[in-house]
Write a protein that holds these residues in place. Structure first.
Motif, short mmCIF file in Angstrom:
data_model
loop_
_atom_site.label_atom_id
_atom_site.label_comp_id
_atom_site.label_asym_id
_atom_site.label_seq_id
_atom_site.Cartn_x
_atom_site.Cartn_y
_atom_site.Cartn_z
N ASP A 8 11.90 83.07 57.14
CA ASP A 8 13.04 82.54 57.87
C ASP A 8 12.59 81.46 58.85
O ASP A 8 13.17 80.38 58.94
N MET A 9 11.51 81.74 59.57
CA MET A 9 10.99 80.79 60.54
C MET A 9 10.53 79.52 59.85
O MET A 9 10.79 78.41 60.34
N ALA A 10 9.87 79.64 58.72
CA ALA A 10 9.39 78.47 57.99
C ALA A 10 10.55 77.57 57.57
O ALA A 10 10.48 76.35 57.72
N LEU A 11 11.62 78.17 57.07
CA LEU A 11 12.78 77.37 56.67
C LEU A 11 13.40 76.67 57.88
O LEU A 11 13.76 75.48 57.80
N ARG A 12 13.48 77.35 59.00
CA ARG A 12 14.05 76.72 60.20
C ARG A 12 13.15 75.61 60.74
O ARG A 12 13.63 74.58 61.19
N VAL A 13 11.83 75.80 60.67
CA VAL A 13 10.89 74.75 61.09
C VAL A 13 11.07 73.52 60.20
O VAL A 13 11.16 72.39 60.69
N LEU A 14 11.13 73.72 58.90
CA LEU A 14 11.31 72.60 57.98
C LEU A 14 12.63 71.88 58.25
O LEU A 14 12.67 70.64 58.24
N MET A 15 13.68 72.62 58.50
CA MET A 15 14.97 72.00 58.80
C MET A 15 14.91 71.21 60.10
O MET A 15 15.44 70.10 60.19
N ALA A 31 8.81 75.60 68.36
CA ALA A 31 8.92 77.03 68.66
C ALA A 31 9.99 77.26 69.73
O ALA A 31 10.81 78.18 69.59
N ALA A 32 10.00 76.43 70.75
CA ALA A 32 11.01 76.56 71.80
C ALA A 32 12.42 76.31 71.24
O ALA A 32 13.35 77.05 71.56
N ASP A 33 12.55 75.28 70.42
CA ASP A 33 13.84 74.97 69.80
C ASP A 33 14.37 76.14 68.99
O ASP A 33 15.56 76.44 68.99
N MET A 34 13.48 76.79 68.26
CA MET A 34 13.86 77.87 67.36
C MET A 34 13.91 79.23 68.05
O MET A 34 14.33 80.21 67.46
N THR A 39 2.79 81.47 68.98
CA THR A 39 1.74 81.93 68.08
C THR A 39 2.26 82.14 66.66
O THR A 39 1.59 81.81 65.69
N HIS A 40 3.48 82.67 66.54
CA HIS A 40 4.07 82.85 65.21
C HIS A 40 4.40 81.51 64.57
O HIS A 40 4.16 81.30 63.39
N ALA A 41 4.94 80.60 65.38
CA ALA A 41 5.28 79.27 64.86
C ALA A 41 4.01 78.55 64.40
O ALA A 41 4.03 77.88 63.36
N ALA A 42 2.92 78.70 65.14
CA ALA A 42 1.67 78.04 64.77
C ALA A 42 1.16 78.55 63.42
O ALA A 42 0.68 77.76 62.59
N LYS A 43 1.27 79.85 63.17
CA LYS A 43 0.86 80.40 61.87
C LYS A 43 1.73 79.87 60.75
O LYS A 43 1.23 79.53 59.67
N VAL A 44 3.02 79.80 60.99
CA VAL A 44 3.95 79.29 59.98
C VAL A 44 3.67 77.82 59.69
O VAL A 44 3.62 77.40 58.54
N VAL A 45 3.46 77.04 60.73
CA VAL A 45 3.16 75.61 60.56
C VAL A 45 1.88 75.44 59.77
O VAL A 45 1.80 74.58 58.87
N ALA A 46 0.87 76.25 60.04
CA ALA A 46 -0.39 76.17 59.30
C ALA A 46 -0.16 76.44 57.82
O ALA A 46 -0.72 75.75 56.95
N GLU A 47 0.67 77.42 57.50
CA GLU A 47 0.99 77.74 56.10
C GLU A 47 1.76 76.60 55.44
O GLU A 47 1.47 76.22 54.30
N LEU A 48 2.70 76.03 56.16
CA LEU A 48 3.48 74.90 55.62
C LEU A 48 2.60 73.68 55.40
O LEU A 48 2.76 72.95 54.42
#
Length: 147
Positions: A8-15, A31-34, A39-48
């Motif tokens: 869910d976070m990955a899709l929102r970051v991409l959007m 991360a603040a926007d979402m 730390t969770h956003a950083a892991k998701v961004v690394a995966e993306l």
């Protein structure tokens, strides 16, 4: 079907990145926007980034940007990749289901899962930020600062 929080976070970051325009928000800003922990956003961004959907730049003038592959990526494909190919129900887990050999539910759940993905497959990240979503994303606090 329920998505993993990271999917869910990955899709929102991409959007969020799809509406960034020429700006390159940082992982902290996204991360603040979402409303998610950095730390969770950083892991998701690394995966993306690993999947070629996001480009990251460090240092002054750095930040995140959506790649062309990310903009045109199938939402269904992204969800499949991040969720994995497992079944909806864990029929063969630590305590295998005694109905496993002749169960009709497992097949029905598998068909439902494929229908879920089939609905998402034709949609791209660019499609997901068409109005009214894109303008709403642009109204987020750091998106307004960047404009």
């Amino acid at each position: 079907m329920r998505l993993l929080r990271s999917t869910d976070m990955a899709l929102r970051v991409l959007m969020r990145l799809a509406v960034a325009g020429e700006t390159s928000p940082t992982t902290r800003e996204v991360a603040a926007d979402m409303g998610v922990p950095y730390t969770h956003a950083a892991k998701v961004v690394a995966e993306l980034q690993h999947r070629g959907l996001v480009e990251t730049r460090r240092g002054r003038g750095g930040g995140l940007s959506l790649t062309e592959a990310g903009r045109g990526a199938s939402v269904g494909g992204i969800v499949r990749a991040l969720e994995g190919e497992g079944d909806v129900a864990d029929c063969e887990g630590a305590t295998p289901c005694p109905l496993n050999a002749d169960c009709r539910l497992r097949g029905a759940l598998r068909r439902a899962q494929e229908a879920f993905y089939a609905t998402l497959d034709p949609l791209t990240i660019a499609d997901m930020v068409a109005p009214p979503t894109g303008p709403l994303l642009l109204g987020l606090p750091s998106a307004r600062r960047a404009s």
